[in-house]
Design a protein around this motif. Structure first.
Motif, short mmCIF file in Angstrom:
data_model
loop_
_atom_site.label_atom_id
_atom_site.label_comp_id
_atom_site.label_asym_id
_atom_site.label_seq_id
_atom_site.Cartn_x
_atom_site.Cartn_y
_atom_site.Cartn_z
N GLN A 9 -11.78 -52.51 23.96
CA GLN A 9 -13.05 -51.78 24.04
C GLN A 9 -14.09 -52.54 24.85
N GLN A 10 -14.02 -53.85 24.83
CA GLN A 10 -15.03 -54.66 25.52
C GLN A 10 -14.59 -55.10 26.91
N GLY A 11 -13.39 -54.69 27.32
CA GLY A 11 -12.90 -55.06 28.64
C GLY A 11 -12.62 -56.55 28.75
N LEU A 12 -12.23 -57.14 27.62
CA LEU A 12 -11.95 -58.58 27.58
C LEU A 12 -10.44 -58.80 27.49
N THR A 13 -10.03 -59.99 27.84
CA THR A 13 -8.60 -60.33 27.80
C THR A 13 -8.32 -61.31 26.66
N GLN A 14 -7.04 -61.47 26.40
CA GLN A 14 -6.64 -62.47 25.41
C GLN A 14 -7.06 -63.86 25.90
N GLU A 15 -7.03 -64.07 27.20
CA GLU A 15 -7.47 -65.34 27.76
C GLU A 15 -8.95 -65.58 27.48
N ASP A 16 -9.76 -64.52 27.57
CA ASP A 16 -11.19 -64.64 27.25
C ASP A 16 -11.36 -65.08 25.80
N ALA A 17 -10.62 -64.44 24.90
CA ALA A 17 -10.71 -64.78 23.48
C ALA A 17 -10.25 -66.20 23.23
N ALA A 18 -9.16 -66.58 23.86
CA ALA A 18 -8.61 -67.93 23.68
C ALA A 18 -9.61 -68.98 24.15
N GLU A 19 -10.16 -68.78 25.33
CA GLU A 19 -11.12 -69.74 25.87
C GLU A 19 -12.38 -69.79 25.01
N GLY A 20 -12.88 -68.63 24.62
CA GLY A 20 -14.11 -68.59 23.83
C GLY A 20 -13.97 -69.17 22.44
N ALA A 21 -12.77 -69.04 21.86
CA ALA A 21 -12.55 -69.54 20.51
C ALA A 21 -11.89 -70.92 20.50
N GLY A 22 -11.56 -71.42 21.68
CA GLY A 22 -10.93 -72.74 21.75
C GLY A 22 -9.49 -72.74 21.25
N SER A 69 -5.18 -71.41 22.15
CA SER A 69 -4.26 -71.13 23.26
C SER A 69 -4.11 -69.62 23.41
N GLN A 70 -3.80 -69.20 24.63
CA GLN A 70 -3.59 -67.78 24.88
C GLN A 70 -2.39 -67.28 24.10
N SER A 71 -1.37 -68.11 23.94
CA SER A 71 -0.18 -67.68 23.20
C SER A 71 -0.50 -67.45 21.72
N THR A 72 -1.39 -68.23 21.17
CA THR A 72 -1.81 -68.02 19.78
C THR A 72 -2.52 -66.69 19.64
N VAL A 73 -3.45 -66.41 20.54
CA VAL A 73 -4.18 -65.13 20.50
C VAL A 73 -3.20 -63.97 20.70
N SER A 74 -2.26 -64.13 21.60
CA SER A 74 -1.27 -63.09 21.86
C SER A 74 -0.47 -62.76 20.60
N ARG A 75 -0.03 -63.80 19.91
CA ARG A 75 0.76 -63.58 18.68
C ARG A 75 -0.08 -62.95 17.58
N ILE A 76 -1.36 -63.29 17.50
CA ILE A 76 -2.25 -62.67 16.51
C ILE A 76 -2.47 -61.20 16.86
N CYS A 77 -2.71 -60.90 18.14
CA CYS A 77 -2.91 -59.51 18.56
C CYS A 77 -1.68 -58.66 18.28
N ALA A 78 -0.51 -59.24 18.48
CA ALA A 78 0.75 -58.51 18.25
C ALA A 78 1.14 -58.50 16.77
N ARG A 79 0.33 -59.16 15.96
CA ARG A 79 0.60 -59.31 14.52
C ARG A 79 1.94 -59.98 14.25
N GLU A 80 2.31 -60.86 15.17
CA GLU A 80 3.52 -61.66 15.00
C GLU A 80 3.22 -62.93 14.22
N LEU A 84 -12.04 -67.16 15.83
CA LEU A 84 -12.00 -65.88 16.55
C LEU A 84 -13.17 -64.98 16.16
N VAL A 85 -13.44 -64.92 14.87
CA VAL A 85 -14.54 -64.07 14.40
C VAL A 85 -15.87 -64.61 14.93
N ALA A 86 -16.07 -65.91 14.91
CA ALA A 86 -17.32 -66.49 15.41
C ALA A 86 -17.49 -66.18 16.90
#
Length: 80
Positions: free
Chosen positions: A11-24, A26-37, A48-50
């Motif tokens: 909805q915000q036009g952001l990427t998993q990389e944006d979330a990873a960088e902003g939350a400190g 890895s992109q792979s961690t964010v990817s696995r969370i998004c995929a609910r793996e 992530l919430v902060a």
């Protein structure tokens, strides 16, 4: 009531990389969370919430479109 991480990013036009960088994280961690793996540790979910709250505040996102903490399910911290 808010949205899950994948929906928030889309909805915000952001990427998993944006979330990873902003939350400190890895992109792979964010990817696995998004995929609910992967269930994030409480500290990871908090980061992530902060990050999402900072984005939401800057963009003046309505509450119903913000990241819902309950959608970033977390496991208890592991004992060291």
């Amino acid at each position: 009531m808010g949205v899950d991480l994948s929906t928030f990013l889309r909805q915000q036009g952001l990427t998993q990389e944006d979330a990873a960088e902003g939350a400190g994280l890895s992109q792979s961690t964010v990817s696995r969370i998004c995929a609910r793996e992967r269930e994030p540790l409480a500290e990871t979910a908090d980061r992530l919430v902060a990050w999402a709250e900072r984005v939401a505040a800057r963009r003046r996102i309505p509450v119903r479109r913000r990241l819902d903490r309950s959608e970033v399910r977390a496991t208890p911290e592991r004992a060291a």
